[in-house]
Design a protein around this motif. Sequence first.
Motif, PDB file in Angstrom:
ATOM      1  N   PRO A  11       0.812  -1.228   0.000  1.00 17.68           N
ATOM      2  CA  PRO A  11       0.000   0.000   0.000  1.00 17.68           C
ATOM      3  C   PRO A  11       0.842   1.273   0.000  1.00 17.68           C
ATOM      4  CG  PRO A  11      -0.825  -1.569   1.625  1.00 17.68           C
ATOM      5  CD  PRO A  11       0.502  -2.084   1.155  1.00 17.68           C
ATOM      6  N   PHE A  12       1.970   1.246   0.681  1.00 12.10           N
ATOM      7  CA  PHE A  12       2.846   2.413   0.726  1.00 12.10           C
ATOM      8  C   PHE A  12       3.510   2.647  -0.639  1.00 12.10           C
ATOM      9  CE2 PHE A  12       2.701   1.202   5.245  1.00 12.10           C
ATOM     10  CZ  PHE A  12       2.344   2.419   5.804  1.00 12.10           C
ATOM     11  N   LYS A  13       3.953   1.570  -1.263  1.00 12.72           N
ATOM     12  CA  LYS A  13       4.586   1.689  -2.577  1.00 12.72           C
ATOM     13  C   LYS A  13       3.599   2.235  -3.608  1.00 12.72           C
ATOM     14  CE  LYS A  13       8.123  -1.889  -1.978  1.00 12.72           C
ATOM     15  NZ  LYS A  13       8.668  -3.184  -2.463  1.00 12.72           N
ATOM     16  N   GLU A  14       2.363   1.792  -3.544  1.00 10.67           N
ATOM     17  CA  GLU A  14       1.337   2.300  -4.458  1.00 10.67           C
ATOM     18  C   GLU A  14       1.053   3.771  -4.184  1.00 10.67           C
ATOM     19  OE1 GLU A  14      -0.225   0.886  -7.095  1.00 10.67           O
ATOM     20  OE2 GLU A  14       1.233  -0.734  -6.847  1.00 10.67           O
ATOM     21  N   ALA A  15       1.033   4.122  -2.914  1.00 11.15           N
ATOM     22  CA  ALA A  15       0.693   5.492  -2.528  1.00 11.15           C
ATOM     23  C   ALA A  15       1.720   6.514  -3.003  1.00 11.15           C
ATOM     24  CB  ALA A  15       0.539   5.575  -1.013  1.00 11.15           C
ATOM     25  N   VAL A  16       2.998   6.119  -3.062  1.00  7.40           N
ATOM     26  CA  VAL A  16       4.039   7.095  -3.413  1.00  7.40           C
ATOM     27  C   VAL A  16       4.344   7.166  -4.911  1.00  7.40           C
ATOM     28  CG1 VAL A  16       5.127   6.836  -1.145  1.00  7.40           C
ATOM     29  CG2 VAL A  16       5.981   5.486  -3.076  1.00  7.40           C
ATOM     30  N   LYS A  17       3.749   6.300  -5.708  1.00 11.49           N
ATOM     31  CA  LYS A  17       4.048   6.312  -7.144  1.00 11.49           C
ATOM     32  C   LYS A  17       3.840   7.676  -7.800  1.00 11.49           C
ATOM     33  CE  LYS A  17       3.533   1.422  -8.377  1.00 11.49           C
ATOM     34  NZ  LYS A  17       2.709   0.427  -9.127  1.00 11.49           N
ATOM     35  N   PRO A  18       2.788   8.418  -7.456  1.00  8.80           N
ATOM     36  CA  PRO A  18       2.575   9.731  -8.096  1.00  8.80           C
ATOM     37  C   PRO A  18       3.654  10.773  -7.772  1.00  8.80           C
ATOM     38  CG  PRO A  18       0.528   8.904  -7.134  1.00  8.80           C
ATOM     39  CD  PRO A  18       1.631   8.023  -6.630  1.00  8.80           C
ATOM     40  N   VAL A  19       4.468  10.516  -6.755  1.00 10.24           N
ATOM     41  CA  VAL A  19       5.499  11.484  -6.358  1.00 10.24           C
ATOM     42  C   VAL A  19       6.491  11.723  -7.501  1.00 10.24           C
ATOM     43  CG1 VAL A  19       7.458  11.880  -4.813  1.00 10.24           C
ATOM     44  CG2 VAL A  19       5.298  10.997  -3.896  1.00 10.24           C
ATOM     45  N   TYR A  20       6.831  10.672  -8.229  1.00 14.26           N
ATOM     46  CA  TYR A  20       7.805  10.796  -9.315  1.00 14.26           C
ATOM     47  C   TYR A  20       7.319  11.765 -10.395  1.00 14.26           C
ATOM     48  CZ  TYR A  20      10.492   6.917  -7.402  1.00 14.26           C
ATOM     49  OH  TYR A  20      11.268   6.122  -6.580  1.00 14.26           O
ATOM     50  N   GLU A  21       6.067  11.609 -10.792  1.00 10.93           N
ATOM     51  CA  GLU A  21       5.527  12.485 -11.830  1.00 10.93           C
ATOM     52  C   GLU A  21       5.306  13.891 -11.296  1.00 10.93           C
ATOM     53  OE1 GLU A  21       1.840  12.621 -15.070  1.00 10.93           O
ATOM     54  OE2 GLU A  21       2.228  10.810 -13.875  1.00 10.93           O
ATOM     55  N   LYS A  22       4.849  13.989 -10.055  1.00 14.16           N
ATOM     56  CA  LYS A  22       4.574  15.297  -9.464  1.00 14.16           C
ATOM     57  C   LYS A  22       5.828  16.157  -9.410  1.00 14.16           C
ATOM     58  CE  LYS A  22       2.321  17.504  -5.530  1.00 14.16           C
ATOM     59  NZ  LYS A  22       1.528  17.296  -4.300  1.00 14.16           N
ATOM     60  N   LEU A  23       6.978  15.539  -9.159  1.00 17.31           N
ATOM     61  CA  LEU A  23       8.239  16.273  -9.041  1.00 17.31           C
ATOM     62  C   LEU A  23       9.103  16.161 -10.297  1.00 17.31           C
ATOM     63  CD1 LEU A  23       9.199  15.489  -5.331  1.00 17.31           C
ATOM     64  CD2 LEU A  23       8.046  17.511  -6.241  1.00 17.31           C
ATOM     65  N   ASN A  24       8.509  15.684 -11.392  1.00 20.33           N
ATOM     66  CA  ASN A  24       9.210  15.596 -12.683  1.00 20.33           C
ATOM     67  C   ASN A  24      10.494  14.770 -12.592  1.00 20.33           C
ATOM     68  OD1 ASN A  24       7.328  17.320 -14.077  1.00 20.33           O
ATOM     69  ND2 ASN A  24       8.279  19.056 -13.035  1.00 20.33           N
ATOM     70  N   LEU A  25      10.396  13.613 -11.942  1.00 20.43           N
ATOM     71  CA  LEU A  25      11.569  12.757 -11.760  1.00 20.43           C
ATOM     72  C   LEU A  25      11.461  11.428 -12.507  1.00 20.43           C
ATOM     73  CD1 LEU A  25      12.234  13.312  -7.942  1.00 20.43           C
ATOM     74  CD2 LEU A  25      13.651  14.125  -9.839  1.00 20.43           C
ATOM     75  N   THR A  26      10.522  11.314 -13.415  1.00 21.36           N
ATOM     76  CA  THR A  26      10.358  10.040 -14.133  1.00 21.36           C
ATOM     77  C   THR A  26      11.560   9.747 -15.022  1.00 21.36           C
ATOM     78  OG1 THR A  26       9.063  11.213 -15.807  1.00 21.36           O
ATOM     79  CG2 THR A  26       7.842  10.091 -14.065  1.00 21.36           C
ATOM     80  N   ALA A  27      12.117  10.774 -15.671  1.00 21.99           N
ATOM     81  CA  ALA A  27      13.286  10.565 -16.534  1.00 21.99           C
ATOM     82  C   ALA A  27      14.487  10.122 -15.712  1.00 21.99           C
ATOM     83  CB  ALA A  27      13.606  11.839 -17.310  1.00 21.99           C
TER      84      ALA A  27
END
Length: 326
Positions: free
Chosen positions: A299-315
Motif C-alpha cells: 500500500p505504501f509503494k502504491e501510494a508514493v508512485k505519483p510522487v515521481y511524476e509530481k516532481l518531474n523525476l520520471t526521466a
Amino acid sequence: MTISMKAATLAVATACLIGLNTVAFAETTLRIGTVLAPDDPMGQGLDKFAAEVAKATGGEVVVEVFHNSQLGDTTEMLDQARAGAAIGTVTDVARLSEFVPSLAIMSAPFLFDTYEDADKFALSDAYLGWGDELAEKAGLVMLASNWYQGPRHALTQKPISGPADLAGVRMRTIGAPIWIETIRAMGAEPTPMPWGEVYSGLQLGTLDAAEAQPTAIRGAKLYEVIKNVTKTGHIQLVTALVVSADAFNQLSDEHKKIVRDLAVENGRFASNLTIDMGDEALADVEAAGVTISEVDLTPFKEAVKPVYEKLNLTAEADMVHKVLGR
C-alpha cells in the motif's frame, strides 16, 4: 657593505625564507560537521577520513570533524559552505535538489533496493555530471555520494499498518520536496524540523511521529520518546560528503584527488558500518521497550508512485533503472 647594511640584508633574506617555508608548509583546513553522534557510522567514517587525509597529504590538508550539530544544522552548514567558508557536511542529496533538481532522485521512495545499487549509481557519468552542475550553480563540491545511513522507518506513538493510519499524524521529515511529498503520499502530515529538535518535539508533543534510520534512532535516543517503529524503509538514506567549492579549489590537483578518493573509500567504510550496526541498533531500541513491526509495503509503494511524476523525476528514475540494468 656596512654592518647595518649587512644586518638589513640578512633580515630581508631571513624574512623571505620564512615566507617560503610558510607557503611550502601551509595547511588547508576543512571543517566537516555532522548532526549525528560520534559513534554513528557517519561520525566514525568522518574521523577515519580525517586521519587518512592528514596522513596521505603529509599534514598539508587538515580535516577537523565536529559532531552533534556543533557547527549547526545541516542547512546552516550548507549555507556557510556556499558563502565560502571552509566547511562541509554529510547531507541527504535531496537538500541539494534546490540547485540541481535531478539530484532529488537519490532520495526517491522505494527506488534503491540495496546499498550497492546506490553506490553504483552515485559513480555513474549521469550522476557525476549533476555534481559538476552543483559546483557551478551552488558553489558546493560533492566529494562522494555513497555515504549510506540506512533505511528510513516510521517512528510513531501508535501502531500503523497502512497509509490510512497516518492520517493527520504530524511526522518530522527533511525539508526537501522529495521528502515532504513522500511523507504526504504515505498519509502523514510532513513537518520539517532540524534534527536536533526532534527529540524535544516528540517529547513535548509538537510532533506526533518522525522517520529515521536505525542507527540514528539509537544515537539520538528517540526510543525514549516513541512507542513504535514500523519498518517501512520508504527511503534509503544515501548521503553525500559536501564541501565549499571555494575551499576545495584551494587544494592542489594532487590533493583534490586524494581527498575525493578517500571520501569514496570512507563512504563505503561508513556504509558497511551502517549495514552491520542496523540490526543491532533496532535490537537495542526494542530492548528499551519500543515495539518493532514489519508491515506490508504494497500500500505504501502504491501510494508514493505519483510522487515521481509530481516532481518531474520520471526521466531520472528511468536513468537509474538503466544504469542498474533493470
